[in-house]
Scaffold this motif. Sequence first.
Motif, PDB file in Angstrom:
ATOM      1  N   ASP A   6      16.721 -25.037  10.924  1.00 29.14           N
ATOM      2  CA  ASP A   6      17.232 -24.193   9.848  1.00 29.14           C
ATOM      3  C   ASP A   6      16.472 -24.495   8.544  1.00 29.14           C
ATOM      4  OD1 ASP A   6      18.423 -26.449   8.608  1.00 29.14           O
ATOM      5  OD2 ASP A   6      20.425 -25.960   9.354  1.00 29.14           O
ATOM      6  N   TYR A  17      23.756 -22.433  22.314  1.00 27.46           N
ATOM      7  CA  TYR A  17      24.270 -21.062  22.331  1.00 27.46           C
ATOM      8  C   TYR A  17      24.548 -20.567  23.747  1.00 27.46           C
ATOM      9  CZ  TYR A  17      22.606 -21.467  17.585  1.00 27.46           C
ATOM     10  OH  TYR A  17      22.397 -21.897  16.308  1.00 27.46           O
ATOM     11  N   LEU A  56      19.889 -14.952  15.784  1.00 28.73           N
ATOM     12  CA  LEU A  56      19.094 -16.070  15.295  1.00 28.73           C
ATOM     13  C   LEU A  56      17.747 -15.576  14.771  1.00 28.73           C
ATOM     14  CD1 LEU A  56      19.713 -18.587  18.224  1.00 28.73           C
ATOM     15  CD2 LEU A  56      21.041 -18.312  16.113  1.00 28.73           C
TER      16      LEU A  56
END
Length: 141
Positions: A6, A17, A56
Amino acid sequence: MLAITDLGGRSRPLSAYRGKAVLLNFWASWCPPCRRELPILQRLQARAGREPFVVLPVSLDKSPATVKAYLQRLGLSELSTFIDTDGSVASGPKSTKPTPFALYGMPMTYILDREARSVGYLVGEADWNSPAGLELLRFYA
């Protein structure tokens, strides 16, 4: 184990995920079609909490500060995005370094199913909030 980073430098494995479909979108601040698609991704990300998928976005820019400033300038500071500063997650056809995701244009989006398998990709911008886009994401969830 493949991980994405990130803007704060924290790494997150894609396996986190598992169980949801993943829209993995590669973009860059120098890409005009990406600029048009980013607001769509922000709206989709906001709705994803109620859906069986995650969004994402991954910037290919080299600096988190550049990405933060760019998103703020566009009024997209709510968009949670990741960054691939070293090209270890995705690379274009001229790269000599193998990566998990090949890029054939920008933006480029991969869809991963609930088992984290790549089930397809799309080169170019798309309205992922459209009924067809949502149906596709739900199908792979």
